[in-house]
Design a protein around this motif. Structure first.
Motif, PDB file in Angstrom:
ATOM      1  N   ALA A  97      42.761  51.593  52.119  1.00 32.46           N
ATOM      2  CA  ALA A  97      43.738  50.504  52.174  1.00 32.46           C
ATOM      3  C   ALA A  97      43.023  49.152  52.148  1.00 32.46           C
ATOM      4  O   ALA A  97      43.512  48.195  51.531  1.00 32.46           O
ATOM      5  N   ARG A  98      41.880  49.072  52.795  1.00 35.73           N
ATOM      6  CA  ARG A  98      41.104  47.824  52.771  1.00 35.73           C
ATOM      7  C   ARG A  98      40.708  47.462  51.351  1.00 35.73           C
ATOM      8  O   ARG A  98      40.849  46.316  50.900  1.00 35.73           O
ATOM      9  N   ILE A  99      40.236  48.450  50.616  1.00 37.26           N
ATOM     10  CA  ILE A  99      39.728  48.197  49.266  1.00 37.26           C
ATOM     11  C   ILE A  99      40.859  47.817  48.324  1.00 37.26           C
ATOM     12  O   ILE A  99      40.764  46.839  47.571  1.00 37.26           O
ATOM     13  N   SER A 100      41.963  48.570  48.348  1.00 35.03           N
ATOM     14  CA  SER A 100      43.066  48.300  47.433  1.00 35.03           C
ATOM     15  C   SER A 100      43.690  46.939  47.700  1.00 35.03           C
ATOM     16  O   SER A 100      43.976  46.178  46.764  1.00 35.03           O
ATOM     17  N   LEU A 101      43.892  46.599  48.972  1.00 32.46           N
ATOM     18  CA  LEU A 101      44.463  45.290  49.299  1.00 32.46           C
ATOM     19  C   LEU A 101      43.486  44.169  48.979  1.00 32.46           C
ATOM     20  O   LEU A 101      43.890  43.098  48.510  1.00 32.46           O
ATOM     21  N   TRP A 102      42.206  44.403  49.210  1.00 33.44           N
ATOM     22  CA  TRP A 102      41.194  43.396  48.890  1.00 33.44           C
ATOM     23  C   TRP A 102      41.171  43.112  47.400  1.00 33.44           C
ATOM     24  O   TRP A 102      41.185  41.946  46.983  1.00 33.44           O
ATOM     25  N   VAL A 103      41.183  44.155  46.585  1.00 35.55           N
ATOM     26  CA  VAL A 103      41.205  43.966  45.138  1.00 35.55           C
ATOM     27  C   VAL A 103      42.496  43.280  44.711  1.00 35.55           C
ATOM     28  O   VAL A 103      42.490  42.353  43.889  1.00 35.55           O
ATOM     29  N   GLY A 104      43.627  43.735  45.266  1.00 38.63           N
ATOM     30  CA  GLY A 104      44.909  43.146  44.889  1.00 38.63           C
ATOM     31  C   GLY A 104      44.999  41.669  45.216  1.00 38.63           C
ATOM     32  O   GLY A 104      45.354  40.852  44.357  1.00 38.63           O
ATOM     33  N   PHE A 105      44.640  41.290  46.440  1.00 38.46           N
ATOM     34  CA  PHE A 105      44.769  39.897  46.865  1.00 38.46           C
ATOM     35  C   PHE A 105      43.797  38.976  46.113  1.00 38.46           C
ATOM     36  O   PHE A 105      44.205  37.933  45.585  1.00 38.46           O
ATOM     37  N   PHE A 106      42.542  39.353  46.047  1.00 40.06           N
ATOM     38  CA  PHE A 106      41.548  38.432  45.500  1.00 40.06           C
ATOM     39  C   PHE A 106      41.578  38.380  43.974  1.00 40.06           C
ATOM     40  O   PHE A 106      41.259  37.336  43.392  1.00 40.06           O
ATOM     41  N   SER A 107      41.949  39.467  43.330  1.00 39.97           N
ATOM     42  CA  SER A 107      42.094  39.391  41.873  1.00 39.97           C
ATOM     43  C   SER A 107      43.261  38.490  41.498  1.00 39.97           C
ATOM     44  O   SER A 107      43.160  37.669  40.565  1.00 39.97           O
ATOM     45  N   VAL A 108      44.360  38.591  42.231  1.00 37.52           N
ATOM     46  CA  VAL A 108      45.511  37.729  41.972  1.00 37.52           C
ATOM     47  C   VAL A 108      45.195  36.284  42.344  1.00 37.52           C
ATOM     48  O   VAL A 108      45.617  35.348  41.650  1.00 37.52           O
ATOM     49  N   LEU A 109      44.440  36.082  43.407  1.00 33.71           N
ATOM     50  CA  LEU A 109      44.047  34.721  43.778  1.00 33.71           C
ATOM     51  C   LEU A 109      43.244  34.061  42.660  1.00 33.71           C
ATOM     52  O   LEU A 109      43.487  32.895  42.308  1.00 33.71           O
ATOM     53  N   GLY A 110      42.296  34.803  42.087  1.00 38.53           N
ATOM     54  CA  GLY A 110      41.539  34.253  40.965  1.00 38.53           C
ATOM     55  C   GLY A 110      42.415  33.960  39.764  1.00 38.53           C
ATOM     56  O   GLY A 110      42.274  32.919  39.111  1.00 38.53           O
ATOM     57  N   SER A 111      43.358  34.875  39.483  1.00 36.86           N
ATOM     58  CA  SER A 111      44.270  34.663  38.355  1.00 36.86           C
ATOM     59  C   SER A 111      45.153  33.444  38.578  1.00 36.86           C
ATOM     60  O   SER A 111      45.384  32.661  37.648  1.00 36.86           O
ATOM     61  N   VAL A 112      45.634  33.269  39.804  1.00 43.58           N
ATOM     62  CA  VAL A 112      46.510  32.138  40.117  1.00 43.58           C
ATOM     63  C   VAL A 112      45.752  30.821  39.972  1.00 43.58           C
ATOM     64  O   VAL A 112      46.263  29.861  39.375  1.00 43.58           O
ATOM     65  N   VAL A 113      44.538  30.760  40.501  1.00 44.26           N
ATOM     66  CA  VAL A 113      43.772  29.515  40.454  1.00 44.26           C
ATOM     67  C   VAL A 113      43.482  29.099  39.010  1.00 44.26           C
ATOM     68  O   VAL A 113      43.818  27.983  38.578  1.00 44.26           O
ATOM     69  N   PHE A 114      42.883  29.994  38.249  1.00 44.77           N
ATOM     70  CA  PHE A 114      42.501  29.639  36.877  1.00 44.77           C
ATOM     71  C   PHE A 114      43.718  29.526  35.963  1.00 44.77           C
ATOM     72  O   PHE A 114      43.789  28.632  35.110  1.00 44.77           O
ATOM     73  N   VAL A 169      40.878  38.461  35.207  1.00 43.38           N
ATOM     74  CA  VAL A 169      40.841  37.879  33.856  1.00 43.38           C
ATOM     75  C   VAL A 169      42.093  38.244  33.069  1.00 43.38           C
ATOM     76  O   VAL A 169      42.704  37.384  32.416  1.00 43.38           O
ATOM     77  N   ILE A 170      42.501  39.507  33.118  1.00 46.04           N
ATOM     78  CA  ILE A 170      43.627  39.936  32.269  1.00 46.04           C
ATOM     79  C   ILE A 170      44.959  39.364  32.752  1.00 46.04           C
ATOM     80  O   ILE A 170      45.932  39.342  31.989  1.00 46.04           O
ATOM     81  N   ASN A 171      45.022  38.900  34.005  1.00 43.15           N
ATOM     82  CA  ASN A 171      46.276  38.340  34.519  1.00 43.15           C
ATOM     83  C   ASN A 171      46.354  36.823  34.394  1.00 43.15           C
ATOM     84  O   ASN A 171      47.398  36.235  34.691  1.00 43.15           O
ATOM     85  N   ILE A 172      45.275  36.176  33.978  1.00 45.24           N
ATOM     86  CA  ILE A 172      45.279  34.719  33.847  1.00 45.24           C
ATOM     87  C   ILE A 172      46.356  34.230  32.863  1.00 45.24           C
ATOM     88  O   ILE A 172      47.082  33.271  33.160  1.00 45.24           O
ATOM     89  N   PRO A 173      46.518  34.848  31.680  1.00 43.14           N
ATOM     90  CA  PRO A 173      47.542  34.348  30.752  1.00 43.14           C
ATOM     91  C   PRO A 173      48.957  34.396  31.311  1.00 43.14           C
ATOM     92  O   PRO A 173      49.774  33.514  30.992  1.00 43.14           O
ATOM     93  N   ASN A 174      49.269  35.387  32.133  1.00 41.48           N
ATOM     94  CA  ASN A 174      50.622  35.480  32.702  1.00 41.48           C
ATOM     95  C   ASN A 174      50.942  34.261  33.572  1.00 41.48           C
ATOM     96  O   ASN A 174      52.026  33.670  33.456  1.00 41.48           O
ATOM     97  N   SER A 229      48.084  44.776  40.184  1.00 40.30           N
ATOM     98  CA  SER A 229      46.623  44.799  40.314  1.00 40.30           C
ATOM     99  C   SER A 229      46.151  46.044  41.050  1.00 40.30           C
ATOM    100  O   SER A 229      45.101  46.615  40.713  1.00 40.30           O
ATOM    101  N   ILE A 230      46.904  46.483  42.050  1.00 39.24           N
ATOM    102  CA  ILE A 230      46.534  47.705  42.776  1.00 39.24           C
ATOM    103  C   ILE A 230      46.594  48.907  41.841  1.00 39.24           C
ATOM    104  O   ILE A 230      45.716  49.785  41.857  1.00 39.24           O
ATOM    105  N   ILE A 231      47.622  48.954  40.994  1.00 40.09           N
ATOM    106  CA  ILE A 231      47.726  50.050  40.020  1.00 40.09           C
ATOM    107  C   ILE A 231      46.576  49.990  39.017  1.00 40.09           C
ATOM    108  O   ILE A 231      45.979  51.018  38.669  1.00 40.09           O
ATOM    109  N   GLU A 232      46.257  48.789  38.539  1.00 38.32           N
ATOM    110  CA  GLU A 232      45.171  48.645  37.561  1.00 38.32           C
ATOM    111  C   GLU A 232      43.823  49.006  38.175  1.00 38.32           C
ATOM    112  O   GLU A 232      42.978  49.625  37.510  1.00 38.32           O
ATOM    113  N   ALA A 233      43.611  48.648  39.442  1.00 37.91           N
ATOM    114  CA  ALA A 233      42.362  49.023  40.117  1.00 37.91           C
ATOM    115  C   ALA A 233      42.279  50.536  40.272  1.00 37.91           C
ATOM    116  O   ALA A 233      41.201  51.137  40.092  1.00 37.91           O
TER     117      ALA A 233
END
Length: 299
Positions: A97-114, A169-174, A229-233
């Motif tokens: 659960a730590r890993i999946s939530l960590w990937v989900g939150f921080f990947s989306v955070l990077g996508s949102v910022v950029f 990266v793949i979520n940045i365009p959305n 993102s959790i599904i993609e991870a």
């Protein structure tokens, strides 16, 4: 009768002052009335608590191997059974659960910022900058998301960190296209034109006026994107391009157990249920936020 009319004429009207609630409190009340959204919040909160308290909740180490206990079914000693290396599945799911939530939150955070930065720049300045950024988004969206993520991981190398970067990266365009469309409408408002007329700098207009008025759909999209993102991870982990052994990532657990689906179905069932519930929680919560923050959804 005349005296009653005279008294009625002397009565002063009483005005009841309506108390206005703060926007956040009004939004919470609307969210609270949505039972499905509350259920989603409860599921997400449950998995967050599991992730935080993993060292306390897990009865075993996630990488502890006991080969004499291979493929044990669920029991009082091992609630979710054991895998092909004798590792406790419940402990691995809790740490996973730590890993999946960590990937989900921080990947989306990077996508949102950029994505937000690129969307604001494209929507506000327009012209060749808008055309260039929009064409980059179009090229990225022309590829299936999982295929683009595999390409990024193949270039960077298979690992959990590189999988996080690929998902971001793949979520940045959305997010970029969402923010761009919102900025195109907001920048035509009269208060933005007035700010320009008085000589306000572009950076101040962007981050003080345009960004706050464009952030609501981004919040909704980010909540839903965490589930994706959790599904993609998990998909990258299943393909061997995400987390590597002995990391207890749920997708990797599914990949390691696929050969034992008839012999030990619990090795696939419990990680799959964990993925399903987490994604369901974020989707329900995202739908509730959309109903609260999207003016078109309000009655």
């Amino acid at each position: 009768m005349a005296e009653l009319i005279k008294k009625a004429a002397n009565i002063e009207p009483v005005f009841v002052e309506e108390k206005l609630l703060p926007p956040w409190k009004e939004a919470w009340i609307s969210f609270y009335k949505n039972r499905l959204a509350l259920a989603g919040l409860g599921i997400v909160g449950f998995f967050i608590m599991i992730a935080i308290l993993a060292p306390i909740i897990a009865p075993y180490s996630f990488k502890e191997q006991v080969l004499t206990d291979r493929m044990l079914p669920p029991s009082s000693d091992h609630w979710f059974g054991t895998d092909d290396f004798g590792r406790d599945i419940f402990s691995r799911i809790v740490y996973g659960a730590r890993i999946s939530l960590w990937v989900g939150f921080f990947s989306v955070l990077g996508s949102v910022v950029f994505g937000t930065i690129l969307g604001i720049v494209a929507g506000y300045y327009g012209r060749w900058i808008d055309s260039l950024i929009s064409r980059i988004f179009d090229i990225m969206l022309a590829f299936p998301s999982i295929l683009l993520a595999i390409a990024v991981v193949a270039i960077l190398g298979p690992s959990l960190q590189n999988a996080l970067i690929a998902i971001a990266v793949i979520n940045i365009p959305n997010f970029g296209r969402l923010v761009r469309s919102k900025v195109l409408s907001v920048k035509q408002e009269e208060y933005i034109m007035a700010a320009r007329a008085v000589g306000m700098k572009d950076t101040r207009i962007l981050f003080r006026h345009i960004l706050p008025n464009s952030i609501s759909p981004v919040i909704v999209q980010a909540t839903l994107a965490i589930a994706t993102s959790i599904i993609e991870a998990a998909a990258l982990g299943f393909l061997g391009m995400g987390a590597q052994a002995p990391t207890p990532e749920w997708g990797k657990m599914l990949a390691d157990s696929k050969n034992y689906i008839t012999q030990a179905p619990w090795t696939l069932f419990f990680p799959g249920i964990a993925i399903m519930l987490t994604v369901l929680g974020f989707n329900l919560m995202g739908d509730g936020l959309r109903d609260v923050l999207d003016p078109k959804m309000k009655n």
